[in-house]
Scaffold this motif. Structure first.
Motif, PDB file in Angstrom:
ATOM      1  N   CYS A 177      -4.713   5.760   0.678  1.00 44.21           N
ATOM      2  CA  CYS A 177      -3.793   4.751   0.181  1.00 44.21           C
ATOM      3  C   CYS A 177      -3.458   5.153  -1.252  1.00 44.21           C
ATOM      4  N   HIS A 192       0.875  -1.169   0.000  1.00 45.01           N
ATOM      5  CA  HIS A 192       0.000   0.000   0.000  1.00 45.01           C
ATOM      6  C   HIS A 192       0.918   1.228   0.000  1.00 45.01           C
ATOM      7  N   GLU A 249      -1.414   3.401  -3.446  1.00 38.01           N
ATOM      8  CA  GLU A 249      -0.849   2.322  -4.272  1.00 38.01           C
ATOM      9  C   GLU A 249      -1.996   1.360  -4.568  1.00 38.01           C
ATOM     10  N   LEU A 250      -2.231   1.104  -5.855  1.00 41.11           N
ATOM     11  CA  LEU A 250      -3.336   0.217  -6.226  1.00 41.11           C
ATOM     12  C   LEU A 250      -3.152  -1.141  -5.550  1.00 41.11           C
ATOM     13  N   CYS A 251      -4.088  -1.477  -4.637  1.00 37.34           N
ATOM     14  CA  CYS A 251      -3.864  -2.665  -3.810  1.00 37.34           C
ATOM     15  C   CYS A 251      -4.998  -3.670  -3.907  1.00 37.34           C
ATOM     16  N   HIS A 276      -9.193  -0.304  -3.111  1.00 38.97           N
ATOM     17  CA  HIS A 276      -8.063   0.636  -2.948  1.00 38.97           C
ATOM     18  C   HIS A 276      -8.538   2.077  -2.761  1.00 38.97           C
ATOM     19  N   MET A 324      -9.734   3.014   0.695  1.00 38.55           N
ATOM     20  CA  MET A 324      -8.844   2.762   1.826  1.00 38.55           C
ATOM     21  C   MET A 324      -8.378   4.090   2.418  1.00 38.55           C
TER      22      MET A 324
HETATM   23 CU1  CUA Z   1      -4.175   0.030  -0.019  1.00 38.63          CU
HETATM   24 CU2  CUA Z   1      -4.467   1.006  -2.134  1.00 38.63          CU
END
Ligand code: CUA
Length: 359
Positions: free
Chosen positions: A221, A180, A223-225, A229, A232
């Motif tokens: 967040c 993340h 970062e593509l998680c 995402h 988040m």
């Molecule tokens: Cu955790 Cu995007």
């Protein structure tokens, strides 16, 4: 007809842009309204690079236009060849030296700032009693929630980070499942949260700017998680030092209590049977972090959001408990709460909203 269509298309694009960009500049969310030393330096760097790039665009366009207008083939002059400048030393030196100067103007402040942001030496400074002077927060990112642990105070909280203003706060950042990224747009960042190493950084929350933002910044967040995402989110309550100290004191001394209200009491029983294996209700959580599978709920009743995204009220809380998957696809809470009756849900919600550490 075609031209009119094209015009409409342009018009639509610009109206959409206006709509989207009108979200920028909010003091609680935007990098364009920096609210701390790190964000301010990052903003200054953005301005510097934008100015340089605009200068380059204007200079190149001007040269190009001059060349096109001045040296175009003119009627009656078809045979004339203008003066050839190939191999001109002066020109070659000019167009080599100017970019080098521009790059230096960009690089020196950028590299300096990068090292400054990464300087966490003072994090380990001890006072004469052997205690750490700086405030350190361990950030742990999870699908799709955030844990904030104050290791020196032995306090754990989830989804809402609380920090004092006008001092450096040091962060030790990692993730428990996938990558993340920790980002408080108005204050600074972002920094990857990794599973295999701890990243460190510091931020400072400006007291005046925090007031402009009602002491509440938004965190993201970056970062593509996974499917949730974009949901988040976390919140940051940036408080004057005295208020922060009071909050920390309340957190440190908070104990699990049996609520006076019988509805909440019944809710507490339901909570113990269904939720306590993952969630905790005291800020002091001695379990190892792998066992902390879900956000700590000790101050749930004082939060500003349910699950980081929904309005903070009993109805939204019940919606969330009934069907977490609907609001945050792919989250880990999915699927075990369907059997609660409406009455039990009411009781559970009443109990959760009664969880407070500050009077
Ligand atoms: Cu955790 Cu995007």
């Amino acid at each position: 007809m075609k031209a009119r269509l094209a015009k409409w298309r342009l018009f639509t694009i610009f109206s959409m842009l206006t709509l989207v960009l009108s979200g920028c500049g909010e003091p609680f969310l935007s990098t364009l309204t920096p609210a701390g030393e790190v964000a301010q330096s990052q903003y200054d760097l953005m301005v510097l690079s934008t100015v340089i790039m605009v200068f380059v665009i204007i200079a190149v366009t001007a040269v190009y236009l001059i060349a096109v207008v001045k040296f175009r083939r003119k009627k009656g002059d078809e045979k004339k060849i203008p003066k050839q400048v190939e191999g001109s030393h002066v020109l070659e030196i000019v167009w080599t030296v100017i970019p080098i100067i521009l790059l230096l103007v960009l690089a020196v402040p950028t590299v300096t700032a990068t090292f400054k942001f990464a300087d966490v030496q003072d994090m380990e400074k001890k006072n004469k009693d052997g205690e750490r002077e700086a405030l350190v927060v361990n950030v742990r990112a999870n699908l799709y929630w955030w844990e904030f642990e104050y290791p020196d105070q032995k306090v754990v909280t989830g989804q809402e980070l609380v920090v004092p203003t006008d001092q450096k706060v040091y962060f030790q950042i990692k993730a428990s499942d996938v990558k993340h990224s920790f980002w408080i747009p108005a204050v600074g960042g972002k920094m990857d949260t990794n599973t295999d190493n701890v990243n460190k950084m510091w931020l400072e929350f400006d007291d005046e700017k925090a007031k402009d933002a009602d002491n509440l910044f938004y965190g993201k967040c970056a970062e593509l998680c996974g499917p949730s995402h974009a949901l988040m989110d976390f919140k940051v309550r940036a408080l004057p030092k005295a208020e922060f100290d009071q909050w920390m004191e309340d957190m440190k001394t908070a104990k699990e209590e049996t609520p006076a209200d019988p509805e909440a009491q019944a809710g507490q029983e339901i909570f113990k049977q269904n939720c306590l294996s993952c969630h905790a209700v005291t800020p002091e959580d001695a379990r190892p972090e792998q066992a902390r599978l879900a956000p700590n709920l000790a101050n749930f009743g004082e939060r500003t959001r349910v699950a980081g995204i929904l309005d903070h009220n009993e109805d939204e809380l019940k919606n969330w408990i009934k069907d977490p998957e609907k609001y945050k696809p792919g989250n880990k809470m999915t699927g075990t709460y369907g059997e609660l009756s409406d009455q039990e849900l009411d009781q559970l919600a009443t109990y959760l909203m009664s969880l407070k550490v500050q009077d």
